[in-house]
Design an enzyme around this catalytic site. Structure first.
Site, mmCIF file in Angstrom:
data_model
loop_
_atom_site.group_PDB
_atom_site.id
_atom_site.type_symbol
_atom_site.label_atom_id
_atom_site.label_comp_id
_atom_site.label_asym_id
_atom_site.label_seq_id
_atom_site.Cartn_x
_atom_site.Cartn_y
_atom_site.Cartn_z
ATOM 1 N N ASP A 1 -75.581 -21.349 27.296
ATOM 2 C CA ASP A 1 -75.706 -19.880 27.157
ATOM 3 C C ASP A 1 -76.115 -19.256 28.489
ATOM 4 O OD1 ASP A 1 -75.544 -19.103 24.138
ATOM 5 O OD2 ASP A 1 -76.691 -20.958 24.219
ATOM 6 N N ASP B 1 -69.873 -20.866 34.128
ATOM 7 C CA ASP B 1 -69.004 -19.858 34.752
ATOM 8 C C ASP B 1 -69.857 -18.737 35.343
ATOM 9 O OD1 ASP B 1 -69.884 -18.987 32.291
ATOM 10 O OD2 ASP B 1 -68.156 -17.705 31.943
HETATM 11 C C1 LIG Z 1 -72.065 -20.495 25.465
HETATM 12 S S1 LIG Z 1 -72.060 -21.635 24.153
HETATM 13 C C2 LIG Z 1 -70.846 -22.842 24.697
HETATM 14 C C3 LIG Z 1 -70.369 -23.726 23.579
HETATM 15 C C4 LIG Z 1 -69.382 -24.824 23.981
HETATM 16 N N1 LIG Z 1 -70.024 -25.841 24.802
HETATM 17 C C5 LIG Z 1 -68.182 -24.244 24.683
HETATM 18 O O1 LIG Z 1 -68.053 -24.502 25.908
HETATM 19 O O2 LIG Z 1 -67.377 -23.548 24.033
HETATM 20 C C6 LIG Z 1 -73.589 -22.530 24.363
HETATM 21 C C7 LIG Z 1 -74.004 -23.321 23.147
HETATM 22 O O3 LIG Z 1 -75.199 -24.039 23.420
HETATM 23 C C8 LIG Z 1 -75.990 -24.055 22.246
HETATM 24 N N2 LIG Z 1 -77.388 -24.294 22.631
HETATM 25 C C9 LIG Z 1 -78.218 -23.419 23.246
HETATM 26 N N3 LIG Z 1 -79.440 -23.951 23.386
HETATM 27 C C10 LIG Z 1 -79.382 -25.210 22.855
HETATM 28 C C11 LIG Z 1 -80.343 -26.240 22.698
HETATM 29 N N4 LIG Z 1 -81.603 -26.089 23.085
HETATM 30 N N5 LIG Z 1 -79.940 -27.398 22.116
HETATM 31 C C12 LIG Z 1 -78.657 -27.546 21.722
HETATM 32 N N6 LIG Z 1 -77.703 -26.601 21.837
HETATM 33 C C13 LIG Z 1 -78.071 -25.439 22.402
HETATM 34 C C14 LIG Z 1 -75.744 -22.680 21.627
HETATM 35 O O4 LIG Z 1 -76.035 -22.617 20.247
HETATM 36 C C15 LIG Z 1 -74.262 -22.450 21.926
HETATM 37 O O5 LIG Z 1 -73.426 -22.866 20.879
#
Ligand SMILES: C[S@@+](CC[C@H](N)C(=O)[O-])C[C@H]1O[C@@H](n2cnc3c(N)ncnc32)[C@H](O)[C@@H]1O
Length: 222
Positions: free
Chosen positions: A127, A163
């Protein structure tokens, strides 16, 4: 089963945990399917190859790696329920045997695994938290690197993509102060190009469509 504990000092690094209300079939998958493929630290320690994908989103890359690497035990970690449902449905339909899922924060998994248990880890487009006041929520920082350095075995590979130029810069700064990792880049082509064994994620496709530059980093645990 690994508990969703968190550390009291840790900020939440993810947005929503829930989207649409799950259908009856999806609720059953979350209730029963998830229990059958929960992460067991002893199984990970015994696996000849153990990989971890952090924040798998819709699971595009996680599922691709699981299909192409049946010998690796692959843990997917994601707090967002809709993404977990997608992956659970694919596991059921395709009969994939090598995936384990933790629906929660990866920091709980990293603390629960034995030292040196992992052979590879992926963090694809964490994120971005673009607003200045939210930047402290970004997942990739020195405390995550400490947890990863403990859980990855020497020689293990860590792949990270983003990105967001400013996030890429702060990531590299965090790695510079963490002696457990060596950045594998000799020329800009190394961080501008996706690794060959990679499949485009949903978030990555949006970044490409919006014309944002992507950064692909590879580190080795020293
Ligand atoms: C911007 S999205 C990208 C998702 C995927 N990797 C993609 O490239 O389409 C980031 C993801 O990281 C997850 N995330 C954020 N913090 C996390 C954490 N502490 N542990 C596991 N997942 C996490 C969020 O829920 C979200 O689905």
């Amino acid at each position: 089963m690994i508990e969703d504990k968190g550390s009291e000092h840790e900020l939440r690094s993810y947005g929503r945990r829930r989207g649409r209300k799950p259908s009856a079939r999806q609720a059953a998958l979350l209730r029963d399917g998830l229990l059958q493929i929960t992460v067991d630290a002893a199984e990970v320690a015994d696996a000849s190859l153990a990989w971890l994908e952090i924040g798998f989103g819709g699971g595009e890359h996680l599922l691709w790696q699981a299909r192409h690497n049946p010998r690796a035990l692959i843990i997917g970690c994601e707090p967002y329920e809709d993404g977990v449902i997608k992956v659970l449905s694919a596991i059921e339909t395709e009969g994939l045997k090598n995936l384990r899922i933790h629906m929660g924060d990866v920091r709980d998994i990293l603390r629960a695994l034995p030292q040196g248990a992992l052979d590879r880890a992926f963090i694809l487009f964490p994120d971005p938290w673009p607003k200045r006041k939210h930047r402290k929520r970004r997942l990739v920082n020195s405390s995550l690197l400490e947890l990863l350095a403990r859980a990855l075995k020497p020689g293990a590979e860590l792949r990270i993509a983003t990105d967001i130029g400013d996030y890429a810069r702060t990531m590299l700064e965090a790695f510079r102060s963490e002696p457990g990792f060596a950045w594998q880049a000799e020329s800009p082509a190394d961080w501008r190009t996706q690794p060959a064994d990679w499949v485009e994620t949903k978030y990555e496709a949006k970044a490409i469509e919006a014309g944002r530059r992507r950064y692909y980093f590879r580190f080795l645990r020293t």
